[in-house]
Enzyme design. Sequence first.
Site: not given
Length: 448
Positions: A54, A80, A119, A203, A228, A231, A265, A316
């Site tokens: 990942h 984020r 993505y 996603h 995902h 998480e 995750h 990640d």
Amino acid sequence: MQQLWFRQALLPDGWRNAVLIAHEAGRITRVEPDSAAGSAEVHAVALPGLCNVHSHAFQRGMAGLSERGAGRDDDFWSWREVMYRFLARMTPDDVAAVAAQAYAEMLESGFTRVGEFHYLHHDPDGRPYADAAAMAGAIVAACDETGIGLTLLPVFYAHGNFGGAEPSPGQKRFLSSRDGFARLVEASRALLPADAKLGVAPHSLRAVTPAELAEVTALATDGPIHIHAAEQQREVDDCLAWSGRRPVEWLLDEAGIDARWCLIHATHLTDAECDALAARGAVAGLCPVTEANLGDGIFPATRYLRAGGRFGVGTDSNIAIDLASELRALEYSQRLRDRRRVLLAGNGQDSVGRTLFDAALAGGAQALGVTGGLSAGAPADMVSLDMTHPTLAGADPATLLDRWIFAGRTAPIDRVWRGGRLCVEGGRHVAAPAIAARYTATLERLLA
């Protein structure tokens, strides 16, 4: 054909001495223990390369940019927002430069294939490029430059939260319609070299509806499917509010989870989810360094492995790229939670390092759709250790992996071959100076 001879090598049946490995056209053609070196190139110790299950390669460029507190509630969701601001200006050339740096570092640490959870598809205004796979092409170019193997996982992203909620402005470069995503998958397929693999990645349940999930996973044909899942605790709470079930519970009930799936995750699992996920034969894609950096939580690895669960490791966010650090962080997280030591040794091994390495080798290969290990017919993905490195002083096969994973300040890696191509020599990627120079120039411009 090239022949390499190793004093010791970790083969599928364990450590063997005096191992001759021949390879041609990217694949191992012959493995012969107890052989004379003859005219073969001589090395000390061989390990199989591992899969990085990942990666978001572009995030290597923002490593360290999110370590400034914005308030007492800093978590994944505030991180984020930093990520959205960083990627706003990136072009395909920028992505290629940053990805090449990330992939060179992966090879230097012992990863020989990357699962790129890709993505970042569109231009800064959210419009598709004239070439729908322009960004995927940047990833392929970085893999070609560095030599790392690629399992490309184009990501379908359509919504901002469960139930088809509207996306946020920061997500505009990710978004696809169902038809647009199908075109993107086919355009990406056409770019891939012969030894690359293609899967798909809905996603998360936040970003796809159930109907979209079914359509997207069908596009994988026989390739891997990554998603995902669970998480963060907030994700679990939002999923409960939407469906009455937790994310992994919903996926187990509704998505036909099997050995083709990799749940990235899967941090927040109930005991029942943990056991059921293990029983399905899917892979848990664990990213312990990123999960620690983001404050996500601790995966229940002790219970999961006791239930026969399979896992791979990934880098990640690429905050720090190092295979040994991911395996070490996984074991240490269990120790901190349970206040005990040597928790993940098993499968007939009393060595934690060997248990972790073997499990990540098998689970990572499964998750990326390839064969792992040093055997005839497998990719010629090999890591040679430097037995003069202080970390390995006095090491023997019983302690070697423990020494590398738990005691090394720097990786004791000498050479790395990927598909028979020598990518790392003397511990550095063979093109490291040029890759680093372009990466540095790219970051200086993006962060100006």
